[in-house]
Scaffold this active site. Structure first.
Site, mmCIF file in Angstrom:
data_model
loop_
_atom_site.group_PDB
_atom_site.id
_atom_site.type_symbol
_atom_site.label_atom_id
_atom_site.label_comp_id
_atom_site.label_asym_id
_atom_site.label_seq_id
_atom_site.Cartn_x
_atom_site.Cartn_y
_atom_site.Cartn_z
ATOM 1 N N ASP A 157 -3.365 -17.929 1.948
ATOM 2 C CA ASP A 157 -4.340 -18.719 1.183
ATOM 3 C C ASP A 157 -5.017 -19.750 2.170
ATOM 4 O O ASP A 157 -6.246 -19.762 2.133
ATOM 5 C CB ASP A 157 -4.069 -19.054 -0.245
ATOM 6 N N ASP A 195 -11.490 -8.209 7.147
ATOM 7 C CA ASP A 195 -12.791 -8.012 6.731
ATOM 8 C C ASP A 195 -13.558 -9.457 6.585
ATOM 9 O O ASP A 195 -14.522 -9.798 7.078
ATOM 10 C CB ASP A 195 -12.748 -7.691 5.224
ATOM 11 N N ASP A 209 -5.457 -6.610 5.731
ATOM 12 C CA ASP A 209 -6.837 -5.918 5.243
ATOM 13 C C ASP A 209 -8.004 -6.952 4.902
ATOM 14 O O ASP A 209 -9.052 -6.885 5.382
ATOM 15 C CB ASP A 209 -6.334 -5.236 4.119
ATOM 16 N N LYS A 219 3.196 -15.206 2.925
ATOM 17 C CA LYS A 219 2.908 -16.145 1.870
ATOM 18 C C LYS A 219 4.680 -16.234 1.319
ATOM 19 O O LYS A 219 4.860 -16.146 0.292
ATOM 20 C CB LYS A 219 2.352 -15.430 0.676
ATOM 21 N N TYR A 278 0.909 -1.225 0.149
ATOM 22 C CA TYR A 278 -0.114 -0.069 0.104
ATOM 23 C C TYR A 278 0.695 1.114 -0.028
ATOM 24 O O TYR A 278 0.325 2.356 -0.273
ATOM 25 C CB TYR A 278 -1.045 0.144 1.155
#
Ligand code: NAD
Length: 353
Positions: free
Chosen positions: A220, A248, A244, A188, A138
């Site tokens: 994942d 959620d 993020d 990851k 980001y």
């Protein structure tokens, strides 16, 4: 205790007004609280042509804590990127060096049926996600959209320094020590070098916390495990983009995005407190929003910045009581419960206090 109050856009004003009612009760009962308002997001752009006006940043820097509603709205979607509301939010987090984002995902037993998962999968759920907030893809440079070989390409940079990983890992281990002493680091590392470094540094920090059981998981798999068996998690620590998305996802386990607060802390536990949801333009201005995430954000403020667990618990308990009494805004309403507006929910909480 100086609190900068930044309602922002959409439902931001309505939900923050309910949280301010709670602060007013605390003030009435003797706590010293000073509140000052400022614009952020689209409201900042409308008032001063900047989603993070200088005056807002100055106020936020001078305050002990920041209470934020939400930013954004369709009317701002066509502005140049640096002027968009979300940029104001990213900038204030960066300017205040709020690198650790704490997002609890907690299920109130009475709301088990509001979750899309089977009650037995989510009953008793209590996870804390610690998301790194000021680094990663980001913020990484270079970034942009440019023409290469006659076509447009978009690119961003995923980047973490050792120091950035280390400081958020310390926060997460510290929280795990106060909870179930289990920490899962999500990355990851099988594909990304950035994650490989993350994993190594978290393992180094783990040596300072022998009482905490550290595990690692690829993002994942974590996304899958969160819906398969979420109760296996106690504390999760992860980078900005993975956090993020996972937070959620975790929020839906608990039924409604309108129930979940968050804290974003700097090295000295100064913090910005906000609900995890956005400005909900579809219900803005209708007194329909659920204010509980914002009210619970005030509880987190007392816990993490003001170091006053008694007041934090008072607010948490008042929320538990109104849920137990059957008060529900539309997002968490089920047959047989009492449907209330945003302001009525705020009134119910202060009555319960
Ligand atoms: P959103 O969270 O605003 O809304 C998603 C859905 O959840 C909507 O149906 C909304 O009505 C509902 N909802 C959200 N909060 C609620 C509450 N307190 N009570 C009841 N229902 C609630 O996400 P979105 O629709 O993707 O985004 C809308 C705007 O908010 C966009 O401009 C986006 O950029 C912005 N946004 C801001 C933040 C933030 O300020 N932290 C976070 C996410 C999105």
């Amino acid at each position: 205790m100086k609190i900068a109050v930044l309602p922002g856009d959409g439902i931001g004003k309505e939900i923050v007004a309910q949280a301010v009612k709670v602060l007013d009760v605390l003030k009435r009962d003797g706590l010293k609280i000073e509140m000052e308002y400022a614009h952020i997001g689209g409201a900042g752009y409308d008032a001063e042509g900047d989603p993070l006006p200088e005056s807002t940043l100055k106020l936020a820097r001078a305050a002990d804590a920041v209470l934020l509603g939400a930013v954004g709205g369709p009317q701002y979607d066509t502005l140049d990127r640096p002027l968009r509301p979300e940029r104001g939010l990213l900038r204030i987090r960066k300017e205040l060096n709020l690198f650790a984002n704490l997002r609890p995902a907690l299920l109130y037993p009475e709301l088990a049926s509001a979750s899309t998962l089977k009650p037995e999968v989510v009953a008793g759920l209590d996870i804390m996600i610690v998301r790194e907030l000021t680094g990663d893809v980001y913020f990484g440079q270079p970034r942009g959209i440019e023409i290469r070989n006659g076509e447009r390409v978009g690119f961003n940079t995923m980047i973490y320094s050792e120091a950035e990983v280390r400081r958020v890992a310390h926060v997460a281990f510290g929280i795990a020590m106060k909870r179930g002493r289990k920490l899962c680091s999500v990355e990851k590392a099988n594909v990304l070098e950035c994650s490989e470094l993350w994993k190594e540094v978290v393992a180094e920090v783990a040596r300072e916390y022998p009482e905490v059981e550290l595990s690692t998981m690829y993002v994942d798999n974590a996304a899958m495990q969160l819906v398969r068996n979420p109760k296996q998690f106690d504390v999760i620590v992860t980078g900005n983009i993975f956090g993020d998305i996972l937070s959620d996802e975790a929020s839906m386990l608990s039924g409604s995005i309108g129930m979940l607060p968050s804290a974003s802390l700097d090295e000295h536990n100064k913090g910005m407190y906000e609900p995890i949801h956005g400005s909900a333009p579809d219900i803005a201005g209708k007194d329909l929003a659920n204010p509980l995430a914002t009210i619970l954000s005030v509880a987190m403020m007392y816990k993490y910045t003001f170091n006053d667990p008694v007041t934090a618990e008072r607010i948490d308990n008042a929320v538990k009581r109104v849920i137990a009494q059957g008060y529900r805004t539309g997002d968490i309403w089920t047959e047989g419960c009492r449907r209330v507006s945003c302001s009525e929910m705020g009134d119910a909480v202060i009555a319960a206090m």
